[in-house]
Write a protein that holds these residues in place. Structure first.
Motif, short mmCIF file in Angstrom:
data_model
loop_
_atom_site.label_atom_id
_atom_site.label_comp_id
_atom_site.label_asym_id
_atom_site.label_seq_id
_atom_site.Cartn_x
_atom_site.Cartn_y
_atom_site.Cartn_z
N TYR A 1 -15.17 0.57 -31.22
CA TYR A 1 -14.58 1.51 -30.26
C TYR A 1 -13.20 1.06 -29.81
O TYR A 1 -12.63 1.61 -28.87
CB TYR A 1 -15.54 1.69 -29.07
CG TYR A 1 -16.73 2.52 -29.48
CD1 TYR A 1 -16.76 3.89 -29.30
CD2 TYR A 1 -17.80 1.92 -30.15
CE1 TYR A 1 -17.82 4.65 -29.74
CE2 TYR A 1 -18.87 2.68 -30.60
CZ TYR A 1 -18.87 4.04 -30.39
OH TYR A 1 -19.92 4.80 -30.85
N ARG B 1 -12.40 7.30 -32.82
CA ARG B 1 -12.92 6.13 -32.12
C ARG B 1 -14.43 6.02 -32.32
O ARG B 1 -15.17 6.98 -32.10
CB ARG B 1 -12.58 6.21 -30.63
CG ARG B 1 -12.80 4.88 -29.88
CD ARG B 1 -12.49 5.03 -28.41
NE ARG B 1 -11.06 5.02 -28.14
CZ ARG B 1 -10.52 5.43 -26.98
NH1 ARG B 1 -11.29 5.92 -26.03
NH2 ARG B 1 -9.21 5.38 -26.79
N GLY B 2 -14.87 4.85 -32.72
CA GLY B 2 -16.28 4.62 -32.99
C GLY B 2 -16.63 4.63 -34.46
O GLY B 2 -17.71 4.17 -34.84
N GLU C 1 -15.96 7.69 -26.89
CA GLU C 1 -15.41 8.48 -28.00
C GLU C 1 -14.39 9.50 -27.53
O GLU C 1 -13.52 9.93 -28.30
CB GLU C 1 -16.56 9.20 -28.73
CG GLU C 1 -17.40 8.27 -29.59
CD GLU C 1 -18.69 8.92 -30.05
OE1 GLU C 1 -18.88 10.13 -29.79
OE2 GLU C 1 -19.52 8.23 -30.67
N ALA D 1 -21.35 5.30 -25.51
CA ALA D 1 -20.56 5.58 -26.72
C ALA D 1 -19.95 6.98 -26.66
O ALA D 1 -18.79 7.18 -27.06
CB ALA D 1 -21.44 5.44 -27.95
#
Length: 807
Positions: free
Chosen positions: A521, A135-136, A500, A496
Motif C-alpha cells: 500500500y 495502491r495495494g 486504496e 485496506a
C-alpha cells in the motif's frame, strides 16, 4: 554475473538451481506471496534460479560479535554473529556454563538462531521504488534515492501546507522498538522540526490492563520482581504463555520454581507450550467468561470463610456494606453482588459452569486451593485483556488477589498489569530529543483508520485527547519497520479499502526489509537495513537489567539504507538538516547517547561507548532487580504510604467507575456477557470463538518470511475433535474460516489441546489475498473486529465468532 554491491567481485560465486531449491525448502507460504513489479526493477539476479553469495576464506580470522536484535521481543537474548570477510557465517549464543544466576542473560531461542537466514534472504527489498499501479496491487518500479527523498520532502511540505501538520501520521511499528534509536522516532523529530504531526497513544500489547489497574491500586505498576516468587507454593497462570511469547526472564524463574516444587495451574482455552512445560493442572475456559469464573471463585472463598478478613478490613473499600464509600446505595458491594442481593442470582460455581464450561467442582477446587495456599500468585497474561471485556477481567483478578491477602506480601502477586517499577537502563540511555510537537491532539491507535476515513468519526467519546475534534483527516502515513496497516491491525479488509482510496490518504511511505502485506500500500517503498547492518543499543523487558550494544557487523548490500540515513537527506531538502542530525552519523548518535548517559547518570554505572564496545564486550550487566514486592510499603505502613486511589486504600469498588455509569466497565468488576461472546445470538450463525496466540517462530509478524521458522511451526487452525467431527473435517485438510468481516483459508490441526467451542490461529501470519480477495495465508485479522473497549478505547480483537467448514 557479479553482485551489484560487491566490494571484491573476485569473491563472488554462484549457487546452481538445485542449491537454490534447498535454500527455499519449506518456504511455500512465503513464496505464495505475489510480488508483481515493473520490468524495470533490478531487484533480483537476471537468472532468478541463481543467487550470488560471497565465498568464505577458510584461512581468514573469524570475528565473533555479541549483539542483539531490536525487534519487539520480550527476550533480549545473547546473539553471537560469526563474521568472516564481511559475511555472517553462523549465529551462536551464550553457552549454558556461562549462566549468571543474579542476572541471567537469555540464550538465543529458535528465532534468534535463525537471524542469518532472515538477513540473507533473497526476497529482501534491494532498491527504492515507487508505485506504478493501483495502491495495494504491489506494482512498483525502481527509482534512485535522490528521486525518492525528493518526492518525500516535496509531499511532506505540500501536505503540511495544504492540510496542516495534523494530517501527518506515523504508523505503529515494532521492528525496532527493542532499541534506543529508531527511524520512527527520528521521523517524529523531523516532523516536529517542520510543524508537528498527529500522535497516537495506547499500547496494543497491554493498554487495557494498564489503564484499568489504577482503579484498584492507584497505579498500573502492580508487579513484583520474579525472584520474590522463588518459594511460592502455588502459581496460577491465567491466560499467560511466557514459554512461546518469551516474556522477559519469566521462563528462567519459572523453571527454577518448578524444580523447587512450585505447583503451576494454567487457565487457558488452549493447552499452550507453557501449559505443556509447567502445568500440574490445565483448566480450559471459554474466552470472555473469565469474570464469571472469578466471581464464582470469590463466592466460594467468601461463603466458606476463606477470605482474609483482617486484610480486607485494614486495606480495602467496597468488600461489604460496612466498607462502602459514602453516597453509594445499598447492595453495590462485592458481597452483595456475589450473594445476589440486587439481581437475585447467587454467583455459585454451578451458576458459572454453563457460562465458562469449567466444571463447578473444578472452580470450587481452584478457589479453595488459591485461598488456602499462603502465599499464592495469580498472574494474568495480556491476551485476556485484548478482549472486549479485557478491562473487567484484568480488574477482576486484582479483586481475587485482594480478598485472599496476596497483595504486598513476598510470594504473592497483585495481578492486574503485572509489570514492576524497577530501574530501566533503556530509560537512562534516552534517545535523541523529539522536540515539541505543536499538534496537541492525540488519537488512540485504534482510531487511525477512522481518522483516515472521516475526521468526524474520531471524538473524545471514542479516544480523542486534547481536542474536541480533529482539524483534518490523516493525509500522509509513514510506516517504518512496521507491518501494522494491513496485517497486524484488526479488520484489515476495511483498513485496506480505506487505504486504496487515494482521495483519502494521499501519500504513504513504507520502509522495511520485505514486501510485506502493508508494503503493497506504499507510494514510496524503501529497502531498510537489518539490525546487523546498523548500530543500536538493545534492552530487556521486565526483570532483566542489562543492555547490549548492537554493533553494525556487516555492510548493507544493494542500495539498502537505514531510515536515519535517508531521513537526513529529506531533512536537508526541507531546510532543517543541521538541526535534525546535529551533524552525526548513526554510529555517532549511539556514541553520543551512551557517553551522555555516562556523564549525566554516573550512579547508573553506564560506561563510555569505547568501554562498552571493547572492555565490556558489548554487554553491560547492572545491579539485578531483586526483592521488589509491589505495594509492600503500603501494606507495612498504610498511614504513611497510602495507595494512590481517592480513598487511599485498595478499591474493590471504584466510585470513579460508579460515577461513569457505564455497564461495560462497572464499579465492581464482574461478569457481563460479551458481544461476540458465547452468549451472543450471533452464535447461531458463527458458533465458534476464535482466539490467537503468539508463536515461538516469530515476534508479531516479524520473521514470517524466514523459511527456517516456517518449518518450525506451520500456520494452521487448531480445532477440537468434537467440533471437527460435527463438520466432517479431517486432520490436515484445508478449511475455510469465516464471519461477516472476511474469510481465510488454512490447514487444520485436530487436537484436544483446544477446548470444544473454541478454535485458534497463531497471530502474525501475512495476509495473502488471492484474485478473489480470499486470504490464503491463515491471517486472523481478516476476521477480527475494530471495536474498542469501554474505558481505554483499546483494541478488542481477541473477541470474535467464526464458522469453520471444509474448503
Amino acid at each position: 554475473m557479479k553482485s551489484q554491491n560487491s566490494q571484491n567481485d573476485e569473491s563472488v560465486h554462484l549457487i546452481e538451481p538445485l542449491t537454490r531449491r534447498r535454500f527455499i525448502q519449506g518456504s511455500s507460504a512465503l513464496m505464495a506471496v505475489p510480488f508483481i513489479a515493473s520490468k524495470s526493477i533490478a531487484s533480483a539476479p537476471e537468472n532468478p534460479s541463481i543467487i550470488a553469495i560471497k565465498t568464505l576464506n577458510n584461512n581468514s580470522d573469524e570475528r565473533v560479535v555479541s549483539t542483539c536484535s531490536s525487534f519487539d521481543c520480550g527476550g533480549k537474548c545473547d546473539i553471537r554473529a560469526h563474521v568472516k570477510e564481511g559475511v555472517v557465517t553462523r549465529i551462536s549464543t551464550r553457552p549454558d556454563a556461562d549462566l549468571d544466576e543474579e542476572m541471567p542473560i537469555m540464550r538465543a531461542c529458535v528465532r534468534g538462531r535463525s537471524y542469518r537466514k532472515f538477513v540473507y534472504h533473497p526476497n529482501r527489498l534491494k532498491y527504492p521504488m515507487k508505485r506504478v499501479g493501483k495502491r495495494g496491487e504491489g506494482r512498483f518500479e525502481r527509482i534512485s534515492w535522490e528521486e525518492a527523498t525528493t518526492l518525500i520532502a516535496d509531499n511532506m511540505k505540500r501536505i503540511n501546507d495544504q492540510y496542516g501538520a495534523a494530517s501527518r501520521f506515523v504508523s505503529l511499528s515494532t521492528g525496532v522498538t527493542g532499541g534506543i534509536f529508531s527511524g520512527a522516532n527520528m521521523l517524529r523529530r523531523l516532523f516536529n522540526l517542520t510543524g508537528g504531526f498527529l500522535e497516537n497513544y495506547h499500547s496494543v500489547s497491554n493498554g487495557n490492563t494498564m489503564a484499568v489497574t489504577p482503579y484498584t491500586y492507584g497505579t498500573s505498576a502492580s508487579g513484583s520482581t520474579l525472584d520474590t516468587l522463588e518459594n511460592t507454593p502455588l502459581v496460577i497462570l491465567w491466560g499467560h504463555n511466557p514459554n512461546e511469547t518469551i516474556f522477559g526472564h519469566s521462563n528462567h524463574y519459572f523453571q527454577k520454581m518448578k524444580k523447587n516444587g512450585t505447583k503451576f495451574i494454567v487457565v487457558d482455552p488452549r493447552y499452550s507450550d507453557t501449559a505443556s512445560s509447567l502445568a500440574d493442572q490445565w483448566i480450559p475456559i471459554l474466552p470472555t467468561t473469565d469474570n464469571a469464573m472469578m466471581d464464582a471463585m470469590m463466592y466460594v472463598i467468601i461463603s466458606e470463610g476463606l477470605h482474609d478478613q483482617a486484610f480486607i478490613d485494614n486495606y480495602t473499600v467496597g468488600f461489604d456494606e460496612h466498607l462502602m464509600p459514602e453516597g453509594v446505595p445499598e447492595n453495590e458491594s462485592l458481597v452483595a453482588y456475589l450473594m445476589g442481593k440486587k439481581d437475585g442470582v447467587v454467583k455459585t460455581p454451578e451458576w458459572a459452569e454453563p457460562i465458562t464450561k469449567v466444571p463447578a467442582d473444578t472452580i470450587r477446587q481452584l478457589a479453595r486451593e488459591y485461598a488456602n495456599t499462603k502465599p499464592a500468585a495469580l498472574m494474568q497474561g495480556w491476551g485476556p485483556q485484548r478482549h472486549i471485556c479485557g478491562e473487567r477481567s484484568a480488574r477482576g483478578a486484582t479483586l481475587l488477589a485482594t480478598i485472599t491477602g496476596n497483595v504486598g506480601v513476598k510470594g504473592g502477586w497483585a495481578a492486574g498489569y503485572g509489570m514492576a517499577v524497577t530501574p530501566d537502563l533503556r530509560k537512562t540511555l534516552a534517545g535523541p530529543s523529539l522536540f515539541e510537537n505543536k499538534v496537541k491532539a492525540k488519537i488512540n491507535i485504534t482510531n487511525w483508520v477512522q481518522a483516515c476515513e472521516d475526521k468526524n468519526l474520531v471524538t473524545p467519546d471514542n479516544g480523542l485527547k486534547n481536542a474536541k475534534k480533529l482539524d483534518t483527516e490523516i493525509k500522509m502515513i509513514f510506516s517504518l519497520a512496521g507491518n501494522y496497516m494491513t496485517n497486524q491491525n484488526p479488520d484489515i479488509l476495511h483498513a485496506a479499502k480505506v487505504l486504496e482510496d487515494e482521495n483519502k490518504v494521499e501519500f504513504i511511505v513504507y520502509s522495511d526489509l520485505y514486501m510485506t502485506p502493508s508494503a503493497k500500500y506504499a507510494d514510496i517503498l524503501l529497502p531498510e537495513t537489518s539490525f546487523m547492518e546498523r548500530w543500536n543499543v538493545g534492552g530487556t523487558w521486565g526483570t532483566g537489567n542489562y543492555i547490549i550494544l548492537s554493533e553494525k557487523v556487516i555492510e548493507p548490500e544493494f542500495e539498502r539504507r537505514s531510515d536515519y540515513e535517508w531521513l537526513r537527506e529529506v531533512a536537508d531538502k526541507l531546510g532543517v538538516g543541521e538541526q535534525f542530525s546535529e551533524g552525526r552519523t548513526e554510529k555517532e548518535w549511539i556514541e553520543h547517547l551512551v557517553n551522555d548517559a555516562h556523564e549525566k547518570r554516573p550512579e547508573d554505572g553506564i560506561p563510555t561507548f569505547d568501554e562498552l564496545l571493547v572492555k565490556r564486550r558489548h554487554l553491560l550487566k547492572h545491579k539485578p532487580h531483586t526483592g521488589h514486592v509491589a505495594f509492600e510499603k503500603n501494606i507495612n505502613d498504610l498511614a504513611n504510604n497510602p495507595f494512590e486511589t481517592p480513598s487511599g486504600k485498595i478499591e474493590i469498588f471504584s466510585k470513579r467507575l460508579y460515577e461513569r455509569n457505564d455497564a461495560d466497565i462497572p464499579a465492581l468488576s464482574h461478569y457481563v456477557p460479551a458481544i461476540e461472546g458465547p452468549e451472543d445470538a450471533l452464535v447461531t450463525r458463527y458458533p465458534l470463538q476464535l482466539i490467537t496466540w503468539k508463536g515461538r517462530n516469530r515476534a508479531n509478524s516479524t520473521q514470517f518470511a524466514n523459511p527456517w521458522l516456517q518449518e518450525v511451526q506451520r500456520q494452521e487452525l487448531w480445532i477440537n475433535p468434537i467440533d471437527a467431527k460435527r463438520r466432517n473435517i479431517e486432520d490436515d485438510s484445508r478449511v475455510k474460516v469465516s464471519n461477516d468481516r472476511g474469510v481465510t483459508m488454512v490447514p487444520v490441526k485436530i487436537t484436544q489441546r483446544i477446548m470444544p467451542g473454541v478454535v485458534a490461529l497463531q497471530a502474525g501470519a501475512w495476509w495473502q489475498p488471492d484474485e478473489k480477495g480470499i486470504d490464503q495465508g491463515g491471517c486472523a485479522n481478516v476476521l477480527t473486529s475494530a471495536r474498542s473497549t469501554a474505558m481505554a478505547h483499546g483494541n478488542a480483537h481477541q473477541t470474535l465468532l467464526v464458522e469453520v467448514s471444509k474448503a
